[in-house]
Design a protein around this motif. Structure first.
Motif, PDB file in Angstrom:
ATOM      1  N   VAL A  97       0.838  -1.209   0.000  1.00 47.90           N
ATOM      2  CA  VAL A  97       0.000   0.000   0.000  1.00 47.90           C
ATOM      3  C   VAL A  97       0.869   1.255   0.000  1.00 47.90           C
ATOM      4  CG1 VAL A  97      -1.684   1.323   1.319  1.00 47.90           C
ATOM      5  CG2 VAL A  97      -1.960  -1.147   1.072  1.00 47.90           C
ATOM      6  N   VAL A  98       1.895   1.248   0.862  1.00 50.78           N
ATOM      7  CA  VAL A  98       2.798   2.401   0.922  1.00 50.78           C
ATOM      8  C   VAL A  98       3.541   2.575  -0.407  1.00 50.78           C
ATOM      9  CG1 VAL A  98       4.850   3.336   2.049  1.00 50.78           C
ATOM     10  CG2 VAL A  98       3.055   2.265   3.421  1.00 50.78           C
ATOM     11  N   ALA A  99       3.998   1.459  -0.994  1.00 48.99           N
ATOM     12  CA  ALA A  99       4.703   1.533  -2.269  1.00 48.99           C
ATOM     13  C   ALA A  99       3.786   2.057  -3.379  1.00 48.99           C
ATOM     14  CB  ALA A  99       5.245   0.167  -2.654  1.00 48.99           C
ATOM     15  N   THR A 100       2.508   1.631  -3.350  1.00 49.44           N
ATOM     16  CA  THR A 100       1.563   2.120  -4.355  1.00 49.44           C
ATOM     17  C   THR A 100       1.375   3.632  -4.254  1.00 49.44           C
ATOM     18  OG1 THR A 100       0.405  -0.003  -4.335  1.00 49.44           O
ATOM     19  CG2 THR A 100      -0.783   1.892  -5.229  1.00 49.44           C
ATOM     20  N   MET A 101       1.185   4.111  -3.019  1.00 51.30           N
ATOM     21  CA  MET A 101       1.035   5.554  -2.827  1.00 51.30           C
ATOM     22  C   MET A 101       2.313   6.294  -3.214  1.00 51.30           C
ATOM     23  SD  MET A 101      -2.060   5.847  -1.899  1.00 51.30           S
ATOM     24  CE  MET A 101      -2.034   7.574  -1.440  1.00 51.30           C
ATOM     25  N   ALA A 102       3.481   5.675  -2.930  1.00 52.76           N
ATOM     26  CA  ALA A 102       4.749   6.294  -3.301  1.00 52.76           C
ATOM     27  C   ALA A 102       4.888   6.390  -4.818  1.00 52.76           C
ATOM     28  CB  ALA A 102       5.919   5.516  -2.710  1.00 52.76           C
ATOM     29  N   PHE A 103       4.434   5.344  -5.520  1.00 53.14           N
ATOM     30  CA  PHE A 103       4.491   5.390  -6.982  1.00 53.14           C
ATOM     31  C   PHE A 103       3.706   6.592  -7.516  1.00 53.14           C
ATOM     32  CE2 PHE A 103       5.431   0.701  -8.235  1.00 53.14           C
ATOM     33  CZ  PHE A 103       6.613   0.772  -7.519  1.00 53.14           C
ATOM     34  N   TYR A 104       2.538   6.845  -6.916  1.00 50.69           N
ATOM     35  CA  TYR A 104       1.688   7.922  -7.408  1.00 50.69           C
ATOM     36  C   TYR A 104       2.175   9.310  -6.969  1.00 50.69           C
ATOM     37  CZ  TYR A 104      -1.982   4.814  -9.140  1.00 50.69           C
ATOM     38  OH  TYR A 104      -2.683   3.886  -9.852  1.00 50.69           O
ATOM     39  N   LEU A 105       2.630   9.442  -5.731  1.00 47.50           N
ATOM     40  CA  LEU A 105       2.821  10.768  -5.152  1.00 47.50           C
ATOM     41  C   LEU A 105       4.280  11.167  -4.937  1.00 47.50           C
ATOM     42  CD1 LEU A 105      -0.040  10.705  -2.488  1.00 47.50           C
ATOM     43  CD2 LEU A 105      -0.101  11.610  -4.817  1.00 47.50           C
ATOM     44  N   ALA A 115       0.203   4.337 -13.309  1.00 43.90           N
ATOM     45  CA  ALA A 115      -0.975   3.470 -13.202  1.00 43.90           C
ATOM     46  C   ALA A 115      -0.648   2.040 -13.655  1.00 43.90           C
ATOM     47  CB  ALA A 115      -2.124   4.053 -14.035  1.00 43.90           C
ATOM     48  N   ILE A 116       0.082   1.903 -14.757  1.00 46.90           N
ATOM     49  CA  ILE A 116       0.431   0.564 -15.252  1.00 46.90           C
ATOM     50  C   ILE A 116       1.371  -0.138 -14.275  1.00 46.90           C
ATOM     51  CG2 ILE A 116       1.594  -0.687 -17.104  1.00 46.90           C
ATOM     52  CD1 ILE A 116       0.617   1.494 -19.003  1.00 46.90           C
ATOM     53  N   ALA A 117       2.370   0.585 -13.747  1.00 42.53           N
ATOM     54  CA  ALA A 117       3.306  -0.024 -12.797  1.00 42.53           C
ATOM     55  C   ALA A 117       2.599  -0.420 -11.508  1.00 42.53           C
ATOM     56  CB  ALA A 117       4.451   0.952 -12.502  1.00 42.53           C
ATOM     57  N   SER A 118       1.661   0.413 -11.033  1.00 38.74           N
ATOM     58  CA  SER A 118       0.908   0.068  -9.812  1.00 38.74           C
ATOM     59  C   SER A 118       0.011  -1.144 -10.046  1.00 38.74           C
ATOM     60  CB  SER A 118       0.065   1.273  -9.379  1.00 38.74           C
ATOM     61  OG  SER A 118       0.892   2.373  -9.053  1.00 38.74           O
ATOM     62  N   PHE A 119      -0.614  -1.220 -11.214  1.00 37.78           N
ATOM     63  CA  PHE A 119      -1.445  -2.385 -11.530  1.00 37.78           C
ATOM     64  C   PHE A 119      -0.586  -3.656 -11.538  1.00 37.78           C
ATOM     65  CE2 PHE A 119      -3.315  -5.311 -14.638  1.00 37.78           C
ATOM     66  CZ  PHE A 119      -4.588  -5.460 -14.120  1.00 37.78           C
ATOM     67  N   ASN A 151      -5.024   2.596  -4.873  1.00 37.46           N
ATOM     68  CA  ASN A 151      -4.861   3.027  -6.260  1.00 37.46           C
ATOM     69  C   ASN A 151      -5.800   4.167  -6.617  1.00 37.46           C
ATOM     70  OD1 ASN A 151      -3.002   1.249  -8.197  1.00 37.46           O
ATOM     71  ND2 ASN A 151      -3.761  -0.050  -6.547  1.00 37.46           N
ATOM     72  N   VAL A 152      -7.037   4.090  -6.126  1.00 36.04           N
ATOM     73  CA  VAL A 152      -7.983   5.171  -6.441  1.00 36.04           C
ATOM     74  C   VAL A 152      -7.523   6.488  -5.837  1.00 36.04           C
ATOM     75  CG1 VAL A 152     -10.334   5.992  -6.024  1.00 36.04           C
ATOM     76  CG2 VAL A 152      -9.950   3.629  -6.742  1.00 36.04           C
ATOM     77  N   VAL A 153      -7.123   6.450  -4.554  1.00 37.65           N
ATOM     78  CA  VAL A 153      -6.657   7.677  -3.898  1.00 37.65           C
ATOM     79  C   VAL A 153      -5.415   8.222  -4.607  1.00 37.65           C
ATOM     80  CG1 VAL A 153      -5.705   8.618  -1.766  1.00 37.65           C
ATOM     81  CG2 VAL A 153      -7.660   7.068  -1.682  1.00 37.65           C
ATOM     82  N   GLY A 154      -4.458   7.343  -4.870  1.00 40.92           N
ATOM     83  CA  GLY A 154      -3.237   7.795  -5.538  1.00 40.92           C
ATOM     84  C   GLY A 154      -3.493   8.311  -6.941  1.00 40.92           C
ATOM     85  N   PHE A 155      -4.382   7.619  -7.688  1.00 42.34           N
ATOM     86  CA  PHE A 155      -4.665   8.013  -9.067  1.00 42.34           C
ATOM     87  C   PHE A 155      -5.262   9.416  -9.120  1.00 42.34           C
ATOM     88  CE2 PHE A 155      -7.421   8.363 -12.744  1.00 42.34           C
ATOM     89  CZ  PHE A 155      -6.608   7.916 -13.770  1.00 42.34           C
TER      90      PHE A 155
END
Length: 364
Positions: A97-105, A115-119, A151-155
């Motif tokens: 979860v932290v890594a996903t948010m880091a990818f976005y922000l 988005a593709i990398a997080s998916f 993902n939704v929040v980060g996107f």
């Protein structure tokens, strides 16, 4: 953006490497630990190399894959932790979860790339969890919902940031355009001012200094000569019988006469001398560092050169003549207006006594 990407990527790699401590805590010294250590080292080295490459050649317009590659390497490293350390699933869910948010922000990148990398990270983590860890369908669903929420929040957070950046860039571009328009307007105004200054300083017909501009320059030369206790002379030139030339051959012929005399004066004088059109058919010349007797020599030479001019083609034997009145500084307190008046009186005396002559102010 390249600088931010490099710094963020190096920090992310170091944080990923710090979790080797938790690896040792969960599995101790074992083959899995060595495999995890080798995997983390490979990820860290790859990210550091890519950070250097991004700093040199990273570009969103031509090398988008360079910015996407670090995300896929980090995502692959996180996914590989699951089969090597299956007992710490709860901690790994938090890490994903932290890594996903880091990818976005945190890691600067384009929204489609993130988005593709997080998916890939989320689906790979769920697949590895389903194959290795013994979890129920309810737990898998809860993990899926948690990852979807991240993902939704980060996107939408990154989407909003990109919109704000585009708006800010549009305002910056508009400001640049306005500044450029302002600079163009200033440049245009300066050009107009320069043209107006040239019009004010130059006589349109002869190209000589206008009367006001001549007086300004001559006054500076006189003050400098008085300060240096140097001689200063001035003479006025009048074209003889100029009205008769205009009345007989027309004003265009008179203009040719004035232009020819102005050219002769410019050619005969020194670069430091100042000449202007005083009005009508009269010219005025300031001679710094010149005594009266030397000014007379200059005036007589100029008178001779004017007499040699041929400007009236219909009458080749007709010669132009000029009358010149000369004045010089007699004391340090003499001003330019008094000097011009002396030269004018000498000029009047020369015209009164028959024209075509050079007259000194003391002779007048």
């Amino acid at each position: 953006m390249r600088l931010e990407s490099c710094l963020t990527l190096i920090v992310a790699a170091l944080v990923f490497g710090m979790f080797v401590i938790s690896d040792y805590y969960y599995i101790g010294v074992s083959t899995e630990l060595y495999l995890l250590l080798a995997m983390r080292t490979l990820v860290i080295v790859s990210c550091v190399i890519l950070a250097f490459v991004l700093g040199r050649w990273g570009s969103y317009t031509s090398n988008v894959w360079l910015h996407a590659l670090p995300l896929w390497i980090l995502a692959t490293g996180i996914i590989l932790i699951v089969p090597l350390r299956p007992d710490s699933l709860a901690t790994q869910v938090t890490a994903v979860v932290v890594a996903t948010m880091a990818f976005y922000l945190l890691i600067p990148n384009l929204l489609p790339v993130v988005a593709i990398a997080s998916f890939y990270l989320n689906m790979g983590f769920l697949a590895a969890t389903a194959m290795v860890a013994d979890i129920s369908a309810v737990v898998a669903l809860r993990i899926l919902l948690l990852l979807i929420m991240a993902n939704v929040v980060g996107f939408f957070a990154l989407l909003r940031l990109e919109k704000l950046q585009r708006g800010q860039f549009a305002l910056l571009q508009e400001e640049r355009v306005q500044n450029q328009q302002l600079m163009d307007e200033i440049s245009h105004r300066k050009s107009l001012e320069a043209q107006l200054r040239r019009v004010a300083e130059r006589d349109a017909l002869t190209g000589l200094d206008s009367r006001s501009h001549f007086m300004e320059r001559a006054r500076e030369l006189l003050l400098r000569s008085q300060h240096q206790q140097a001689p200063f002379s001035l003479f006025m030139i009048d074209v003889d019988h100029f009205k008769a030339i205009n009345d007989t051959w027309g004003h265009s012929q008179g203009d040719r006469v004035l232009s020819a005399i102005a050219t002769t004066c410019r050619r005969s004088l020194r670069p430091q001398d100042v000449i202007g059109r005083f009005g009508g058919e009269e010219f005025i010349v300031a001679l710094p560092d010149t005594r009266l007797k030397d000014a007379r020599v200059v005036a007589e030479r100029l008178q001779k050169e004017v007499a040699e001019l041929l400007v009236i083609e219909e009458l080749p034997d007709q010669r132009l003549t000029v009358t010149i009145g000369i004045a010089g500084v007699l004391h340090e307190k003499a001003d330019l207006e008094a000097l011009v008046n002396q030269a004018d009186q000498a000029l009047y005396a020369g015209k009164h006594n028959g024209r075509n002559r050079v007259v000194m102010s003391n002779e007048g």
